[in-house]
Design an enzyme around this catalytic site. Structure first.
Site, PDB file in Angstrom:
ATOM      1  N   VAL A  76       0.860  -1.190   0.000  1.00  0.00           N
ATOM      2  CA  VAL A  76       0.000   0.000   0.000  1.00  0.00           C
ATOM      3  C   VAL A  76       0.892   1.233   0.000  1.00  0.00           C
ATOM      4  CG1 VAL A  76      -1.784   1.267   1.240  1.00  0.00           C
ATOM      5  CG2 VAL A  76      -1.850  -1.233   1.172  1.00  0.00           C
ATOM      6  N   VAL A  77       0.828   2.013  -1.083  1.00  0.00           N
ATOM      7  CA  VAL A  77       1.729   3.155  -1.251  1.00  0.00           C
ATOM      8  C   VAL A  77       0.931   4.387  -1.679  1.00  0.00           C
ATOM      9  CG1 VAL A  77       3.683   1.696  -1.846  1.00  0.00           C
ATOM     10  CG2 VAL A  77       2.216   2.560  -3.670  1.00  0.00           C
TER      11      VAL A  77
ATOM     12  N   GLU B 277      -5.879  -1.442  13.556  1.00  0.00           N
ATOM     13  CA  GLU B 277      -5.193  -1.779  14.800  1.00  0.00           C
ATOM     14  C   GLU B 277      -5.921  -2.844  15.608  1.00  0.00           C
ATOM     15  OE1 GLU B 277      -4.025   1.477  17.237  1.00  0.00           O
ATOM     16  OE2 GLU B 277      -3.149   2.627  15.585  1.00  0.00           O
TER      17      GLU B 277
ATOM     18  N   ASP C 162      -2.891   4.845  -3.513  1.00  0.00           N
ATOM     19  CA  ASP C 162      -3.952   5.731  -3.021  1.00  0.00           C
ATOM     20  C   ASP C 162      -4.563   6.493  -4.193  1.00  0.00           C
ATOM     21  OD1 ASP C 162      -5.556   7.630  -1.738  1.00  0.00           O
ATOM     22  OD2 ASP C 162      -4.097   7.990  -0.142  1.00  0.00           O
ATOM     23  N   ARG C 163      -5.877   6.440  -4.287  1.00  0.00           N
ATOM     24  CA  ARG C 163      -6.565   7.111  -5.403  1.00  0.00           C
ATOM     25  C   ARG C 163      -6.293   8.609  -5.397  1.00  0.00           C
ATOM     26  NH1 ARG C 163     -12.176   5.051  -5.096  1.00  0.00           N
ATOM     27  NH2 ARG C 163     -12.714   7.045  -4.146  1.00  0.00           N
ATOM     28  N   LYS C 164      -5.961   9.188  -4.237  1.00  0.00           N
ATOM     29  CA  LYS C 164      -5.700  10.625  -4.138  1.00  0.00           C
ATOM     30  C   LYS C 164      -4.298  11.005  -4.611  1.00  0.00           C
ATOM     31  CE  LYS C 164      -6.332  11.249   0.268  1.00  0.00           C
ATOM     32  NZ  LYS C 164      -6.371   9.829   0.669  1.00  0.00           N
TER      33      LYS C 164
ATOM     34  N   LYS D 233      10.269   3.261  10.052  1.00  0.00           N
ATOM     35  CA  LYS D 233      10.065   3.785   8.709  1.00  0.00           C
ATOM     36  C   LYS D 233      11.386   4.237   8.114  1.00  0.00           C
ATOM     37  CE  LYS D 233       5.507   5.770   9.709  1.00  0.00           C
ATOM     38  NZ  LYS D 233       4.707   7.053   9.676  1.00  0.00           N
TER      39      LYS D 233
ATOM     40  N   ARG E 119     -12.349   3.882  21.697  1.00  0.00           N
ATOM     41  CA  ARG E 119     -12.564   4.130  20.272  1.00  0.00           C
ATOM     42  C   ARG E 119     -13.761   3.351  19.723  1.00  0.00           C
ATOM     43  NH1 ARG E 119      -6.439   3.282  17.883  1.00  0.00           N
ATOM     44  NH2 ARG E 119      -5.441   5.108  18.845  1.00  0.00           N
TER      45      ARG E 119
ATOM     46  N   LYS F 217      -7.767   2.858  23.919  1.00  0.00           N
ATOM     47  CA  LYS F 217      -8.146   2.249  22.641  1.00  0.00           C
ATOM     48  C   LYS F 217      -9.516   1.598  22.722  1.00  0.00           C
ATOM     49  CE  LYS F 217      -3.664   1.867  20.532  1.00  0.00           C
ATOM     50  NZ  LYS F 217      -2.840   1.162  19.540  1.00  0.00           N
TER      51      LYS F 217
END
Length: 428
Positions: A129-130, A320, A156-158, A401, A255, A252
């Site tokens: 996923v990029v 998550e 990503d479509r954006k 990262k 949420r 969490k």
């Protein structure tokens, strides 16, 4: 006369060495052998490469010194990063390079055949996923690429059209790499992040490649281990999944009590949610997973899982809790039953080597790991060269990262470290 014989013998040796070099360079032009290609690069690196491969066994290798934790080498790398602006390949560069796919694959030194029978017989699937940084995407793909595996890429479509075009151009050069047919507009902490992986999972199940495990990665991941080491690690799991899964802390759990709307970000509403429609407790963990093909297959046919997915669509950061919870369902393939020792504070990071800011610091005073030497973003370290000595000692198969715009030397040295181990074995 006798005094000239050593000179003649030296000339003969030089001529023979020269002929051997020419032979290797010529052979590498048609051979898919990565070892030969690597040697050819060592002897005659291409002018078009922004970074070249170094032999990490050489004592003067800057990358080996950095990875070994040499303080002077790390400081020099930091100064180089500060002084030199990162200048990697652009979308246009990749569009130009991939016009000739054979040349692209050879120039970028992709491994074009299985390096062992074990790897050949244990193919893997990747969901990637990029959304940005085409240079890092291509370097990640090259770092995990093996011809027996299969790779599904979600963009990503954006993302800008130029990024989409460049990704499409790169993937078109490989028969086992493709862009998924259905793209999502991904919003941080929303269901769209899960859906992106599900779209790839559905298509990977239709692949003719008989893959054994699925691995999910994002654009800022990089492998710590070689494909062979990843295969060995997964084979040792005997069909179990690998993912983080621990009891959720209170913040969490909150949420899941309210519905959330997706706008530019995920926003909590005042509308209360019903309890999760599952027969087991909820758990939390990472968005990144290593799971068996059987586990992926059951996601699309099990009614309870489908209902759980639907319930999770308007929760905050469902990635998550989705996978972590499914990991504890005893009836699912590859799941691991919960035991009380799995609690949040002591949970090992199984899928990624990550430096969270709140766990970093002075190890002598109880910190889990040294401070980030790159840059912290969203409470996570984007690695610098000074982090590599710590990274290569970690057990996870991947680290997160990396960003060449933060520290290109860190990315380059990890590339060289993994490639060296792939070709020469683990060594040292």
């Amino acid at each position: 006369m006798l005094t000239r014989c050593p000179v003649k013998r030296l000339r003969v040796r030089l001529i023979l060495c020269g002929l051997f070099v020419i032979y290797l360079a010529a052979y590498s032009s048609w051979s898919g052998n990565p070892f030969v290609n690597w040697i050819a690069v060592k002897l005659n690196p291409g002018d078009d490469a922004p970074y070249e491969t170094l032999d990490l066994t050489e004592k003067n290798s800057s990358c080996w010194k950095i990875i070994s934790g040499d303080p002077d080498a790390v400081e020099n790398a930091l100064l180089t990063t500060i002084a030199n602006k990162y200048n990697g390949f652009t979308e246009s560069d990749y569009l130009n390079m991939t016009r000739d796919c054979d040349s692209f694959v050879k120039t970028r030194k992709y491994i074009t055949f299985p390096l062992s029978a074990k790897e050949r017989d244990f193919p893997l699937a990747y969901s990637m996923v990029v959304n940005e940084n085409i240079d890092m995407f291509e370097r990640l793909l090259r770092g995990i690429y093996a011809p027996q595996n299969v790779y599904c890429v979600h963009v990503d479509r954006k993302s800008p059209k130029s990024f989409h075009s460049a990704v499409q151009a790169i993937t078109s050069c490989f028969p086992n790499v493709y862009v998924v047919g259905k793209l999502e507009s991904v919003t941080y902490a929303s269901w769209s992040r899960v859906q992106a992986d599900l779209n790839c999972m559905a298509e990977l199940l239709q692949s003719t490649v008989p893959w054994r495990y699925l691995i999910t990665v994002c654009g800022k991941d990089y492998p710590i281990k070689t494909n062979r080491e990843i295969v060995n690690g997964l084979m040792a799991m005997n069909g179990s999944n690998i993912m983080d899964s621990v009891s959720p802390p209170e913040h969490k759990q909150r949420r899941w009590k309210f519905h959330h709307d997706v706008r530019e970000t995920v926003v909590r509403t005042d509308r209360k949610k019903s309890p999760p429609p599952i027969s087991t407790p909820m758990f939390v963990g990472s968005a990144y997973i290593l799971v068996t093909r059987e586990f992926v297959s059951i996601l699309f046919v099990n009614p309870e899982i489908q209902e759980f997915f639907k319930w999770s669509e308007d929760t905050y950061s469902p990635d998550e809790h989705i996978w972590a919870t499914l990991q504890r369902m005893p009836e699912l393939p590859g799941s691991i039953p919960y035991t009380p020792r799995h609690h949040w504070g002591d949970a090992p990071v199984l899928t990624r080597a990550v430096k969270w800011t709140f766990y970093a610091g002075n190890i002598a005073k109880g910190a889990l790991y040294p401070p980030c030497t790159g840059r912290n973003h969203h409470l996570i370290c984007i690695y610098g060269s000074g982090d590599l000595h710590w990274i290569v000692k970690q057990k996870p198969l991947f680290a997160n990262k990396f960003d060449p715009e933060v520290d290109n030397t860190a990315v380059q040295c990890m590339e060289e470290y993994v490639r060296h181990r792939a070709i020469h074995g683990t060594g040292r």
